[in-house]
Motif scaffolding. Structure first.
Motif, PDB file in Angstrom:
ATOM      1  N   VAL A 181       0.847  -1.202   0.000  1.00 47.91           N
ATOM      2  CA  VAL A 181       0.000   0.000   0.000  1.00 47.91           C
ATOM      3  C   VAL A 181       0.879   1.248   0.000  1.00 47.91           C
ATOM      4  N   ARG A 182       1.942   1.229   0.793  1.00 56.23           N
ATOM      5  CA  ARG A 182       2.867   2.377   0.825  1.00 56.23           C
ATOM      6  C   ARG A 182       3.563   2.555  -0.526  1.00 56.23           C
ATOM      7  N   GLU A 183       3.940   1.442  -1.127  1.00 56.25           N
ATOM      8  CA  GLU A 183       4.580   1.503  -2.444  1.00 56.25           C
ATOM      9  C   GLU A 183       3.642   2.133  -3.467  1.00 56.25           C
ATOM     10  N   GLU A 184       2.372   1.709  -3.441  1.00 57.11           N
ATOM     11  CA  GLU A 184       1.397   2.254  -4.390  1.00 57.11           C
ATOM     12  C   GLU A 184       1.117   3.729  -4.110  1.00 57.11           C
ATOM     13  N   THR A 185       1.144   4.116  -2.835  1.00 54.29           N
ATOM     14  CA  THR A 185       0.957   5.535  -2.491  1.00 54.29           C
ATOM     15  C   THR A 185       2.093   6.374  -3.068  1.00 54.29           C
ATOM     16  N   ASP A 186       3.311   5.853  -2.983  1.00 53.05           N
ATOM     17  CA  ASP A 186       4.457   6.560  -3.564  1.00 53.05           C
ATOM     18  C   ASP A 186       4.307   6.683  -5.078  1.00 53.05           C
ATOM     19  N   GLU A 187       3.758   5.653  -5.710  1.00 54.21           N
ATOM     20  CA  GLU A 187       3.589   5.696  -7.157  1.00 54.21           C
ATOM     21  C   GLU A 187       2.505   6.706  -7.564  1.00 54.21           C
ATOM     22  N   VAL A 188       1.487   6.868  -6.712  1.00 54.75           N
ATOM     23  CA  VAL A 188       0.496   7.910  -6.959  1.00 54.75           C
ATOM     24  C   VAL A 188       1.156   9.286  -6.886  1.00 54.75           C
ATOM     25  N   ALA A 189       1.998   9.473  -5.869  1.00 57.64           N
ATOM     26  CA  ALA A 189       2.695  10.749  -5.712  1.00 57.64           C
ATOM     27  C   ALA A 189       3.598  11.030  -6.911  1.00 57.64           C
ATOM     28  N   ASP A 190       4.265   9.987  -7.409  1.00 55.46           N
ATOM     29  CA  ASP A 190       5.142  10.158  -8.573  1.00 55.46           C
ATOM     30  C   ASP A 190       4.327  10.514  -9.818  1.00 55.46           C
TER      31      ASP A 190
END
Length: 272
Positions: A181-190
Motif C-alpha cells: 500500500v505504501r509503495e502504491e501511495t508513492d507511485e500515486v505521488a510520482d
C-alpha cells in the motif's frame, strides 16, 4: 404467509390485458439496476440494525427475484420453482459436511466440520463447478472467471485477490500488504508530479486494489469498512457545520482554517 400470494400478484401485474402498464413494459435488462439498489438497501438496514426496515427491504429484494422469474416464465425459459430448485440443489452440493447427495442429513461426526476445512472445501467445489460449466465451450475458463463485473469495484477487487490467493498468489503476512500500500501511495505521488491524468487514474486504481487486498488479509469487508468511513465523515462534517453555526459562521463563509479548527474540536469531543 407463503410465497404463492406474491407470485399471483406478480402475474396480475404482468397480465397483458389488466396489468400495470409499467410492469408489463419491463424486461430483465430494464429492471436489473433495481436488484442492485434493493440489495444495497438491505445491507444498509442491517448496518443500521433497523429490523422493521430490514423486513421491508428483504421484501423489496424478493419482489425483484419474483419479477425476473415471472418474465423468464413468460418467455418459456424457467419458473420461480426452477429458481428455488436450483439454489436448493446448489446448497446441498456445496455442503457435503451437512447433506448427503440426496439431501438427507449427514450423520454427526462422520465428516469434518472445522470452519477452515469447510471454507477450503467450498472453494474447491465452486472451482469444480466453474470447470464443469466451461466444458464444451469454445473458450477455456480463465482462473478469474465467474467474478461478476457488476459488483461494486471495491468488493470485486477483494474477490479477485481472494481467488488469486487460492492459486498461491498472495502475501503471507499483512505487514507485506501494508508495504505494498505504501509503495502504491508513492507511485500515486510520482504520477502526480510527473504523469498524466490517465497515469494518475491507473495508479489510484492500484492503490485502491491494494487497500482492498489489505482488508481481506485483516478479515475485514472493504465495502463495510469504507461505509464506516463514509458515515464517520458524514457525522463529523455535519457536527462541524453545526459547531460553526453556533459561533454564527455559515459553512459557506468559513475559511479552511476555521473549518479545520472546528473539525479538530469535533474529533476531540468524539474522543471524550
Amino acid at each position: 404467509m407463503t410465497i404463492e400470494p406474491l407470485l399471483a400478484l406478480m402475474a396480475a401485474l404482468r397480465d397483458p390485458r389488466t396489468g400495470c402498464p409499467w410492469d408489463i413494459a419491463q424486461t430483465s435488462a430494464s429492471i436489473a439496476p433495481y436488484a442492485v439498489e434493493e440489495a444495497h438497501e438491505v445491507v444498509d438496514a442491517i448496518r443500521r440494525d433497523d429490523v422493521e426496515d430490514l423486513r421491508d427491504e428483504l421484501g423489496d429484494l424478493l419482489f425483484q427475484v419474483v419479477f425476473h422469474a415471472r418474465m423468464a416464465e413468460e418467455a418459456g425459459r424457467f419458473t420461480f420453482a426452477d429458481v428455488v430448485g436450483a439454489i436448493v440443489a446448489k446448497m446441498i452440493r456445496r455442503h457435503p459436511h451437512v447433506f448427503a447427495p440426496d439431501g438427507s442429513p449427514v450423520p454427526p461426526g462422520s465428516v469434518s466440520r472445522d470452519p477452515e476445512a469447510v471454507a477450503r472445501q467450498w472453494t474447491a467445489i465452486k472451482a469444480a463447478e466453474r470447470a464443469e460449466r466451461s466444458r464444451g465451450s469454445q473458450a477455456a475458463a480463465g482462473p478469474l472467471d465467474g467474478i461478476a463485473h457488476a459488483l461494486p469495484a471495491l468488493a470485486r477487487a477483494e474477490k479477485l485477490s481472494a481467488r488469486a490467493a487460492t492459486y498461491g498468489f498472495d502475501w503471507t503476512d499483512p505487514a507485506d500488504v501494508i508495504a505494498k500500500v505504501r509503495e502504491e501511495t508513492d507511485e500515486v505521488a510520482d504520477a502526480l508530479a510527473h504523469g498524466t491524468k490517465a497515469d494518475l487514474a491507473e495508479e489510484v486504481g492500484d492503490l485502491l486494489f491494494s487497500v482492498a487486498n489489505l482488508a481481506r488479509h485483516l478479515g475485514i469487508d472493504p465495502e463495510y469498512s469504507l461505509n464506516l468511513g463514509n458515515m464517520k465523515f458524514e457525522r463529523r462534517f455535519t457536527a462541524m457545520a453545526a459547531r460553526l453555526a453556533v459561533d454564527g459562521t455559515r459553512l459557506e463563509d468559513a475559511s479552511l482554517e476555521t473549518m479545520e479548527t472546528a473539525w479538530t474540536a469535533v474529533k476531540r469531543a468524539e474522543g471524550k
